[in-house]
Write an enzyme that holds these catalytic residues in place. Structure first.
Site, mmCIF file in Angstrom:
data_model
loop_
_atom_site.group_PDB
_atom_site.id
_atom_site.type_symbol
_atom_site.label_atom_id
_atom_site.label_comp_id
_atom_site.label_asym_id
_atom_site.label_seq_id
_atom_site.Cartn_x
_atom_site.Cartn_y
_atom_site.Cartn_z
ATOM 1 N NE ARG A 1 -23.289 -17.548 30.624
ATOM 2 C CZ ARG A 1 -24.497 -17.387 30.096
ATOM 3 N NH1 ARG A 1 -25.425 -18.248 30.328
ATOM 4 N NH2 ARG A 1 -24.759 -16.361 29.305
ATOM 5 C CB THR A 2 -18.640 -13.506 34.177
ATOM 6 O OG1 THR A 2 -18.445 -14.286 32.996
ATOM 7 C CG2 THR A 2 -17.289 -13.230 34.827
ATOM 8 N NE ARG B 1 -17.628 -9.646 31.384
ATOM 9 C CZ ARG B 1 -18.317 -10.728 30.987
ATOM 10 N NH1 ARG B 1 -19.525 -10.598 30.479
ATOM 11 N NH2 ARG B 1 -17.794 -11.926 31.102
ATOM 12 C CG HIS C 1 -13.661 -14.168 30.127
ATOM 13 N ND1 HIS C 1 -13.653 -14.184 31.518
ATOM 14 C CD2 HIS C 1 -14.968 -14.219 29.757
ATOM 15 C CE1 HIS C 1 -14.900 -14.251 31.950
ATOM 16 N NE2 HIS C 1 -15.715 -14.273 30.910
ATOM 17 C CE LYS D 1 -22.521 11.391 39.584
ATOM 18 N NZ LYS D 1 -22.322 11.492 41.035
HETATM 19 C C1 NCD Z 1 -18.226 -14.821 27.252
HETATM 20 C C2 NCD Z 1 -17.637 -13.441 27.407
HETATM 21 O O1 NCD Z 1 -18.207 -12.582 28.072
HETATM 22 O O2 NCD Z 1 -16.567 -13.253 26.828
HETATM 23 N N1 NCD Z 1 -19.231 -15.097 28.169
HETATM 24 C C3 NCD Z 1 -18.902 -15.505 29.431
HETATM 25 O O3 NCD Z 1 -18.285 -14.797 30.181
HETATM 26 N N2 NCD Z 1 -19.244 -16.738 29.805
HETATM 27 C C4 NCD Z 1 -18.551 -15.197 25.868
HETATM 28 C C5 NCD Z 1 -19.428 -14.308 25.046
HETATM 29 O O4 NCD Z 1 -19.882 -13.246 25.491
HETATM 30 O O5 NCD Z 1 -19.692 -14.695 23.914
#
Ligand code: NCD
Length: 303
Positions: free
Chosen positions: A51-52, A101, A129, A80
């Protein structure tokens, strides 16, 4: 130039403005279709995501911009041995904004100190997040009409669940909010994530008992037990099914409860609940895209 590392980096006025922009995008998407023409987003994802990453990319494309990036560390020069600082100095030559991320807490902060363009923390280890919280806030605003006077239950892996840490930080800034934190003893909210509650005098209780908390909740925010953050598989297996929400467990819940989950869901919410009008987790997915559109426009000062 401004980066977003935590939800604290946005004032309440700015969150309101983002919500208003997202609402306007929903109402008249065609008005926004060329806002980011010629701009490029780089998604640097060193950890799995559905999703993100894809909502950031869809957001930029819907604004008329372009997307570059990688979705696993192994396909970048991190494999590397390149440092984050060098990687983002490089990416700053190609892109106008970065969504990152990373499994290490603080990595997007390090990136923001070295990049020549804004960096958005898209999840750093078990820490924060903030853009999931923006998705959550738009969902709460649309479903509840405001952010005030809400009893919020957060349930599951509250230790490693970064979305919960950011949500607590955000919601504790509104009047009349209180929290019930429901988790196994081993997965309680870490003390640093409770600091905003202590600083602002927000009432909260901690319990292992979801059934006892259910009748009083306005929001139930379920989370996945974060397998990848455990040191020991046995502990994960012992704790993973601590809470499984079923229709039967909702019989004592308020009629206007909203059930949220950042997804991915593993086993914490029975699919039988998906048809319940109180289930909002797929709305969160959609709203996250609009809030990311609004956030990127704000950071790139696109009017
Ligand atoms: C979450 C995350 O990555 O922290 N997912 C997300 O970004 N919607 C929650 C999770 O991974 O459980």
């Amino acid at each position: 130039m401004r980066s977003i590392n935590s939800i604290k980096d946005l004032s309440l006025q700015e969150i309101d403005a983002l919500v208003q922009t997202a609402e306007d995008i929903i109402a008249r998407p065609e008005h926004y279709a060329r806002k980011m023409a010629g701009k490029k987003l780089a998604t640097l994802f060193y950890e799995p995501s559905t999703r993100t990453r894809l909502s950031f990319e869809a957001a930029m494309i819907e604004l008329g911009g372009h997307v570059i990036g990688f979705s696993e560390a192994q396909s970048s020069s991190a494999a590397k041995g390149e440092s984050i600082a060098d990687t983002v100095k490089t990416i700053s030559c190609y892109a106008d904004i970065i969504a990152m991320r990373h499994p290490k807490e603080g990595a997007p902060l390090v990136a923001s100190l070295n990049a020549g363009v804004p960096v958005i923390n898209s999840g750093d280890g078990g820490h924060n997040h903030p853009t999931q919280t923006l998705a959550d806030l738009l969902t709460i605003h649309r479903e509840k009409g405001s952010f005030t006077n809400l009893r919020v239950g957060v349930c599951g892996d509250l230790k490693f669940g970064r979305t919960v840490h950011s949500l607590i930080d955000a919601m504790s800034r509104y009047d009349g909010v209180s929290f019930v934190m429901i988790s196994p003893e081993e997965l309680k909210v870490p003390s640093y994530a409770k600091l905003p509650l202590k600083e602002r005098g927000i009432p909260y209780t901690q319990t292992t008992d979801l059934a006892a908390a259910m009748p009083e909740l306005d929001i139930l925010y379920m989370t996945r037990v974060q397998r990848e953050r455990f040191f020991n598989e046995d502990d994960y297996v012992r704790l993973k099914d601590s809470y499984i929400l079923t229709p039967q467990k909702l019989t004592t819940a308020k009629k206007d409860l909203i059930i949220m989950h950042p997804l991915p869901r593993v086993n914490e919410i029975s699919v039988a609940i998906d048809e319940d009008p109180r289930a909002c987790y797929f709305k969160q997915v959609l709203y996250g895209k609009y809030m990311r559109m609004a956030l990127m426009m704000m950071l790139l000062e696109v009017k």
